[in-house]
Write an enzyme that holds these catalytic residues in place. Structure first.
Site, short mmCIF file in Angstrom:
data_model
loop_
_atom_site.label_atom_id
_atom_site.label_comp_id
_atom_site.label_asym_id
_atom_site.label_seq_id
_atom_site.Cartn_x
_atom_site.Cartn_y
_atom_site.Cartn_z
CD GLU A 18 -4.45 -1.10 -1.34
OE1 GLU A 18 -3.74 -2.24 -0.40
OE2 GLU A 18 -4.21 -1.24 -2.46
CG ASP B 14 -6.95 -1.52 -10.60
OD1 ASP B 14 -6.64 -2.47 -9.71
OD2 ASP B 14 -7.21 0.18 -10.86
#
Lengths: 266, 400
Positions: A49, A60
């Site tokens: 990924e 995040d």
């Protein structure tokens, strides 16, 4: 058949689970990205990924935020990203998924972006801020280019909604293990165990389930796999390793860490 | 007033809900509760009570005689939101949302703030209604608006200084969203403007529409007419939509004023509608200041409250259909407007609101004396005197 689907079938035949490894492109620089990817492949990662930075990564935690900033400050651009993918594709056939935020694709245009991505050798997308309600043109564009759209679910996602999300998900279903942003280091919570059970029941083996956010060590991976998920997704832990490793040693260190994670899936 | 509650929160292409899946149940719960309580008699009564006795509504519609004479043209009226408790229109929204949070049995409130006005209004409403609050504020803003940081602390709110990204409002929103994702069960996110995922743009607009509703009534009392023009400044756009919304169905002229900073031709401005492009940020589709790869640009405005690269999705729609005109004012024009209003009327406006004053200075002289213009004075400028002093030291020295 898509590389991702193929990979899960292949692993099933070997009675193995998948290790999905995340790194941020351009962190800390382009050269290290290539070294890190080689390390991931050598160490036996099943799917890679690749994060492409966005200025406002709301899903995040600090580790990926920091990597995003550094990558952006280094001047990473979409074209550069596709070039890196093309270069990697000369060396490996490993499935590659792009993880970024909706605006990066939207600004260029879903269809145009997908065509370029397909051309570069990308296999699918993960967009943590793409809700199914807004996903129609995104999903259509991906299908047109034969690319996978991996959607996320959370421990608080209702059964009804999981069913709806399953309809637009291809490749695998991404289960966020806990309430929080990427890279949190906590014990496995009871609600996470319940979420895995519920998700397995609803998905009923129709699509692979990968679990991510908060998978940091081989011990974590082992525990999650014992609960019956099909894949573990490790991200921030790789970035922490890259952060403290000198550029020359990145490939070998990543190989070793990847191997220790991959061993838990066999 | 009929409340337009668009399906899936869409204003044309704009708005919607682009959010991490973890927030979906929380947003659905919020929408459900808002729909349930917004027309609830007791809820409305309670809100009206606090707006009247705690916040100080209705606010006056003041005829700025001196300013009108000085400019020489249309009559200028000021909607005095600066006289509200806390010094800005923000309290209209925080009282509404804190009451709603309490109905939803939430134990903790988080908010973001730019200039600090929404943070202060959050801290006040939370203190008054007895609920814990924490406010995220960009590090840069904590420096240029330090008085408001101290006020929030005094009011019992914990202020988190955000050092990521551009260290301004957009990063404070990012951090508040991250907190919400982490504490989604217990926490209510009190967004301060008409931005974010549906239903925030609709809900905040409804709570702020009291401004325009009052203007309508007050103007009718004064000259038995509606104003010919209404003007308000636009950052996220909450005081503007609150002013405009009740007039959207009429044919009067409506003007929003954005922050042109150093000028629209430079990169140092926050004029999202005047110079932006379509994109997705903070859970919504709207006009954004971004580069051609979709990275959000850093913005600039002399007023921290307008320093934001996005704008409420309803404004994006109103721009596209041409119902509202969006102009802009530079830092220099804003300082001039700030000084002019201060000296002619003895009213120190917030630098945000001074953008609207700058527009009326340009516009009023082109209009006949028989016309009326209403300018929403969204906040008072006590918080800004240091910034103005610094600007004048640097730029206006020779003028004295």
């Amino acid at each position: 058949m898509s590389r991702i689907k193929n990979k899960f079938l292949e692993l099933k035949q070997k009675n193995e689970k998948a290790l999905i490894a995340y790194i941020m492109v351009g962190y800390p620089n382009e050269k290290s990205t290539i070294s890190a990817i080689r390390g991931l492949v050598n160490g036996g990662a099943d799917i890679i990924e690749l994060g492409f930075p966005f200025s406002d990564p709301i899903a995040d935690g600090p580790v990926i935020q920091n990597a995003s900033n550094i990558s952006l400050n280094n001047g990473i651009k979409i074209e550069k990203f596709f070039q890196i993918i093309k270069q990697i594709r000369k060396e490996t056939d490993i499935p590659i998924v792009l993880m970024t935020y909706t605006n990066i694709l939207y600004k260029i245009g879903y269809e145009k972006f997908m065509q370029k991505a397909k051309n570069a050798g990308i296999d699918g997308f993960i967009l943590p801020d793409m809700s199914i309600e807004e996903s129609k043109s995104y999903v259509n564009a991906a299908r047109k280019s034969k690319l996978d759209t991996i959607f996320l679910i959370s421990p608080n996602t209702s059964t009804e909604r999981i069913k709806k999300i399953l309809k637009v998900t291809s490749g695998f279903l991404y289960l966020v293990s806990m309430y929080g942003t990427t890279g949190m280091q906590t014990k496995i919570q009871k609600y996470t165990i319940d979420a895995i059970k519920k998700t397995k029941r609803v998905v009923n083996k129709k699509k692979p389930i990968g679990i991510g956010f908060g998978v940091n060590t081989p011990q974590d991976a082992k525990k999650f796999l014992s609960l019956g998920v099909d894949a573990v997704i490790v991200g921030s832990a790789f970035l922490r390793l890259i952060e403290k490793t000198s550029p020359k040693k990145i490939e070998s260190k990543i190989t070793t860490f990847t191997r220790s994670l991959k061993n838990t899936t066999r | 007033m009929k409340t337009r509650f668009p399906k899936q929160g869409k204003f044309g292409d704009y708005g919607g809900r682009y959010i991490p899946e973890t927030l979906v149940p929380a947003i659905e719960e919020l929408e459900e509760n808002y729909l349930k309580f917004k027309d609830d008699k007791n809820f409305k009564k309670e809100l009206e009570y606090y707006l009247k006795y705690y916040a100080g509504r209705p606010t006056p519609l003041y005829f700025a005689k001196n300013l009108t004479e000085k400019i020489g043209g249309a009559k200028i009226y000021l909607k005095r939101e600066d006289l509200l408790h806390g010094g800005a229109h923000k309290i209209n929204n925080t009282l509404g949302q804190v009451l709603l949070a309490k109905k939803m049995k939430k134990k903790r409130i988080i908010a973001e703030t730019g200039a600090g006005q929404h943070g202060v209004a959050t801290a006040m409403a939370c203190s008054c209604l007895g609920i814990k609050s924490e406010v995220y504020m960009g590090y840069k803003d904590t420096i240029r608006q330090k008085l408001n940081v101290f006020r929030m602390n005094l009011l019992g709110s914990e202020v988190h200084s955000v050092k990521s990204g551009s260290q301004t409002l957009k990063d404070a929103i990012n951090e508040a969203i991250r907190d919400w994702i982490t504490n989604v069960d217990t926490t209510y996110y009190l967004l301060g403007s008409v931005v974010g995922p549906h239903p925030y743009p609709v809900m905040v607009r409804d709570f702020q529409s009291v401004i325009g509703e009052e203007v309508k009534k007050q103007m009718k009392k004064i000259n038995n007419k509606t104003p010919d023009t209404v003007i308000a400044c636009v950052g996220g756009g909450s005081n503007a939509i609150g002013t405009f919304y009740p007039f959207l169905d009429s044919s009067i002229e409506i003007i929003g004023v954005e922050a042109a900073g150093h000028g629209l031709k430079t990169n140092k401005h926050s004029a999202t509608l005047s110079a932006g492009t379509k994109g997705v940020l903070h859970g919504m589709m709207t006009y954004l200041l971004q580069d051609n790869e979709g990275q959000i640009r850093e913005t600039h405005s002399i007023s921290a409250g307008l320093d934001y690269p996005g704008v409420g999705p309803e404004h994006s729609h109103l721009k596209d259909i041409g119902r509202v005109k969006y102009h802009s004012a530079t830092d220099r024009e804003v300082i001039d407007a700030f000084l002019l209003l201060t000296r002619t009327e003895g009213i120190i406006p917030a630098l945000e609101s001074a953008h609207a004053i700058a527009e009326v200075i340009k516009l009023a002289k082109k209009k006949p004396k028989s016309e009326t213009i209403v300018v929403t004075l969204s906040g008072r400028g006590d918080k800004d005197v240091e910034v103005v002093e610094e600007y004048m030291k640097k730029h206006v020295k020779n003028k004295k």
